[in-house]
Design an enzyme around this catalytic site. Sequence first.
Site, PDB file in Angstrom:
ATOM      1  CG  ASN A  24      -0.429  -0.180   2.519  1.00  0.00           C
ATOM      2  OD1 ASN A  24       0.577  -0.867   2.705  1.00  0.00           O
ATOM      3  ND2 ASN A  24      -1.025   0.436   3.506  1.00  0.00           N
ATOM      4  CD  GLU A  59      -1.315   4.808   4.502  1.00  0.00           C
ATOM      5  OE1 GLU A  59      -0.777   5.603   5.292  1.00  0.00           O
ATOM      6  OE2 GLU A  59      -2.043   3.862   4.851  1.00  0.00           O
ATOM      7  CD  GLU A  64      -5.470  -5.873  -1.130  1.00  0.00           C
ATOM      8  OE1 GLU A  64      -4.869  -4.785  -0.985  1.00  0.00           O
ATOM      9  OE2 GLU A  64      -6.281  -6.317  -0.297  1.00  0.00           O
ATOM     10  CB  CYS A  85     -11.060  -2.604   0.230  1.00  0.00           C
ATOM     11  SG  CYS A  85     -10.439  -1.847  -1.289  1.00  0.00           S
ATOM     12  CB  CYS A 114      -8.703  -4.416  -3.926  1.00  0.00           C
ATOM     13  SG  CYS A 114      -7.605  -3.050  -3.493  1.00  0.00           S
TER      14      CYS A 114
HETATM   15  N1  THU Z   1      -5.239  -1.424   2.661  1.00  0.00           N
HETATM   16  C1  THU Z   1      -4.693  -2.293   1.769  1.00  0.00           C
HETATM   17  O1  THU Z   1      -3.587  -2.054   1.252  1.00  0.00           O
HETATM   18  N2  THU Z   1      -5.383  -3.424   1.475  1.00  0.00           N
HETATM   19  C2  THU Z   1      -6.560  -3.793   2.042  1.00  0.00           C
HETATM   20  O2  THU Z   1      -7.094  -4.843   1.721  1.00  0.00           O
HETATM   21  C3  THU Z   1      -7.198  -2.913   3.037  1.00  0.00           C
HETATM   22  C4  THU Z   1      -6.540  -1.609   3.274  1.00  0.00           C
HETATM   23  C5  THU Z   1      -4.474  -0.228   3.019  1.00  0.00           C
HETATM   24  C6  THU Z   1      -5.035   1.082   2.552  1.00  0.00           C
HETATM   25  C7  THU Z   1      -4.467   2.037   3.570  1.00  0.00           C
HETATM   26  O3  THU Z   1      -3.144   2.398   3.160  1.00  0.00           O
HETATM   27  C8  THU Z   1      -4.346   1.218   4.834  1.00  0.00           C
HETATM   28  O4  THU Z   1      -4.398  -0.140   4.418  1.00  0.00           O
HETATM   29  C9  THU Z   1      -5.429   1.475   5.859  1.00  0.00           C
HETATM   30  O5  THU Z   1      -6.683   1.351   5.292  1.00  0.00           O
END
Ligand code: THU
Length: 135
Positions: free
Chosen positions: A47, A49, A60, A91, A94
Amino acid sequence: MGLSSSQRRRLSAAARRAARSAYAPYSKFRVGAAVLAGSGRIYTGANIEDASYGLACCAERTAVFQAIAEGERRIAAVAVFTPTPKPTPPCGACRQVINEFGPRAVVVCTCRSRERVVATLDQLLPDAFGPANLR
Ligand code: THU
Protein backbone atom coordinates in the site's frame (compact mmCIF):
# COMPACT_ATOMS: atom_id res chain seq x y z
CA MET A 1 -9.24 -24.40 -5.64
CA GLY A 2 -6.93 -24.16 -8.72
CA LEU A 3 -3.76 -23.48 -6.73
CA SER A 4 -1.39 -26.06 -5.31
CA SER A 5 -0.42 -25.70 -1.67
CA SER A 6 3.17 -24.92 -2.66
CA GLN A 7 1.98 -22.17 -5.05
CA ARG A 8 -0.24 -20.83 -2.30
CA ARG A 9 2.61 -20.78 0.20
CA ARG A 10 5.00 -19.18 -2.29
CA LEU A 11 2.50 -16.46 -3.18
CA SER A 12 1.68 -15.80 0.49
CA ALA A 13 5.37 -15.53 1.36
CA ALA A 14 5.85 -13.00 -1.46
CA ALA A 15 2.90 -10.96 -0.15
CA ARG A 16 4.29 -10.97 3.37
CA ARG A 17 7.71 -9.84 2.14
CA ALA A 18 6.14 -7.12 0.01
CA ALA A 19 4.54 -5.54 3.09
CA ARG A 20 8.04 -4.35 4.05
CA SER A 21 7.87 -1.90 1.13
CA ALA A 22 4.59 -0.36 2.26
CA TYR A 23 4.51 3.42 2.43
CA ALA A 24 1.98 3.83 5.23
CA PRO A 25 3.12 6.70 7.48
CA TYR A 26 -0.49 7.76 8.20
CA SER A 27 -2.32 4.52 8.97
CA LYS A 28 0.80 2.56 9.98
CA PHE A 29 -1.09 -0.40 8.51
CA ARG A 30 1.46 -2.11 6.29
CA VAL A 31 -0.10 -4.42 3.72
CA GLY A 32 1.59 -6.59 1.09
CA ALA A 33 0.15 -8.36 -1.94
CA ALA A 34 1.35 -10.76 -4.60
CA VAL A 35 -0.29 -11.63 -7.91
CA LEU A 36 0.19 -14.88 -9.80
CA ALA A 37 -0.31 -13.83 -13.42
CA GLY A 38 -1.18 -15.73 -16.57
CA SER A 39 2.46 -16.18 -17.58
CA GLY A 40 3.22 -17.86 -14.24
CA ARG A 41 5.18 -14.87 -13.01
CA ILE A 42 4.60 -13.31 -9.60
CA TYR A 43 4.23 -9.55 -9.15
CA THR A 44 4.19 -7.85 -5.79
CA GLY A 45 2.88 -4.61 -4.35
CA ALA A 46 2.35 -2.76 -1.10
CA ASN A 47 0.00 0.00 0.00
CA ILE A 48 1.08 3.52 -0.88
CA GLU A 49 -0.42 6.42 1.07
CA ASP A 50 -0.39 10.14 0.46
CA ALA A 51 -0.57 13.29 2.58
CA SER A 52 -3.87 13.79 0.76
CA TYR A 53 -5.27 10.74 2.57
CA GLY A 54 -7.95 9.76 0.07
CA LEU A 55 -5.34 9.02 -2.58
CA ALA A 56 -3.99 5.92 -0.84
CA CYS A 57 -3.64 2.87 -3.05
CA CYS A 58 -4.08 -0.58 -1.53
CA ALA A 59 -1.40 -3.25 -1.81
CA GLU A 60 -3.64 -5.43 -3.96
CA ARG A 61 -4.19 -2.77 -6.61
CA THR A 62 -0.51 -1.85 -6.61
CA ALA A 63 0.35 -5.49 -7.34
CA VAL A 64 -2.34 -5.92 -10.00
CA PHE A 65 -1.31 -2.70 -11.76
CA GLN A 66 2.32 -3.79 -11.65
CA ALA A 67 1.40 -7.05 -13.42
CA ILE A 68 -0.74 -5.30 -16.02
CA ALA A 69 1.87 -2.63 -16.66
CA GLU A 70 4.38 -5.43 -17.34
CA GLY A 71 2.09 -6.81 -20.06
CA GLU A 72 0.05 -9.43 -18.19
CA ARG A 73 -3.68 -9.65 -18.87
CA ARG A 74 -4.83 -12.59 -16.73
CA ILE A 75 -4.69 -13.00 -13.00
CA ALA A 76 -4.83 -16.51 -11.57
CA ALA A 77 -4.39 -15.73 -7.89
CA VAL A 78 -3.80 -12.91 -5.43
CA ALA A 79 -2.31 -13.20 -1.95
CA VAL A 80 -2.68 -10.45 0.60
CA PHE A 81 -0.88 -10.12 3.92
CA THR A 82 -2.22 -7.83 6.65
CA PRO A 83 -0.48 -7.22 9.99
CA THR A 84 -3.53 -8.38 11.92
CA PRO A 85 -4.46 -11.33 14.15
CA LYS A 86 -7.16 -12.37 11.65
CA PRO A 87 -6.98 -12.54 7.85
CA THR A 88 -8.39 -9.51 6.00
CA PRO A 89 -9.99 -9.98 2.59
CA PRO A 90 -9.49 -7.20 -0.02
CA CYS A 91 -11.60 -4.02 0.03
CA GLY A 92 -14.44 -3.57 -2.45
CA ALA A 93 -12.41 -1.41 -4.84
CA CYS A 94 -9.66 -4.03 -5.05
CA ARG A 95 -12.20 -6.82 -5.61
CA GLN A 96 -13.54 -4.87 -8.60
CA VAL A 97 -10.04 -4.36 -10.04
CA ILE A 98 -9.11 -8.04 -9.57
CA ASN A 99 -12.39 -8.99 -11.29
CA GLU A 100 -11.32 -7.16 -14.46
CA PHE A 101 -8.40 -9.56 -15.00
CA GLY A 102 -9.30 -12.59 -12.90
CA PRO A 103 -13.00 -13.13 -12.27
CA ARG A 104 -12.20 -16.67 -11.07
CA ALA A 105 -8.94 -15.78 -9.34
CA VAL A 106 -8.11 -17.47 -6.06
CA VAL A 107 -7.66 -14.96 -3.25
CA VAL A 108 -5.51 -16.04 -0.31
CA CYS A 109 -5.54 -13.83 2.78
CA THR A 110 -2.89 -14.32 5.43
CA CYS A 111 -1.98 -12.46 8.58
CA ARG A 112 0.28 -12.61 11.65
CA SER A 113 -1.35 -15.77 12.96
CA ARG A 114 -1.60 -19.06 11.10
CA GLU A 115 -5.21 -18.37 10.18
CA ARG A 116 -5.99 -17.79 6.53
CA VAL A 117 -8.95 -17.28 4.26
CA VAL A 118 -9.02 -18.77 0.76
CA ALA A 119 -11.85 -17.76 -1.56
CA THR A 120 -12.45 -17.17 -5.24
CA LEU A 121 -13.00 -13.64 -6.46
CA ASP A 122 -16.53 -14.46 -7.56
CA GLN A 123 -17.30 -15.62 -4.01
CA LEU A 124 -16.02 -12.29 -2.69
CA LEU A 125 -17.77 -10.24 -5.39
CA PRO A 126 -20.84 -12.08 -6.69
CA ASP A 127 -22.67 -10.69 -9.74
CA ALA A 128 -19.73 -8.43 -10.49
CA PHE A 129 -19.87 -5.72 -13.10
CA GLY A 130 -17.21 -6.48 -15.69
CA PRO A 131 -16.12 -6.14 -19.32
CA ALA A 132 -19.01 -8.34 -20.59
CA ASN A 133 -21.55 -5.86 -19.24
CA LEU A 134 -20.36 -3.23 -21.71
CA ARG A 135 -21.18 -5.35 -24.75
N1 THU B 1 -5.24 -1.42 2.66
C1 THU B 1 -4.69 -2.29 1.77
O1 THU B 1 -3.59 -2.05 1.25
N2 THU B 1 -5.38 -3.42 1.47
C2 THU B 1 -6.56 -3.79 2.04
O2 THU B 1 -7.09 -4.84 1.72
C3 THU B 1 -7.20 -2.91 3.04
C4 THU B 1 -6.54 -1.61 3.27
C5 THU B 1 -4.47 -0.23 3.02
C6 THU B 1 -5.04 1.08 2.55
C7 THU B 1 -4.47 2.04 3.57
O3 THU B 1 -3.14 2.40 3.16
C8 THU B 1 -4.35 1.22 4.83
O4 THU B 1 -4.40 -0.14 4.42
C9 THU B 1 -5.43 1.47 5.86
O5 THU B 1 -6.68 1.35 5.29
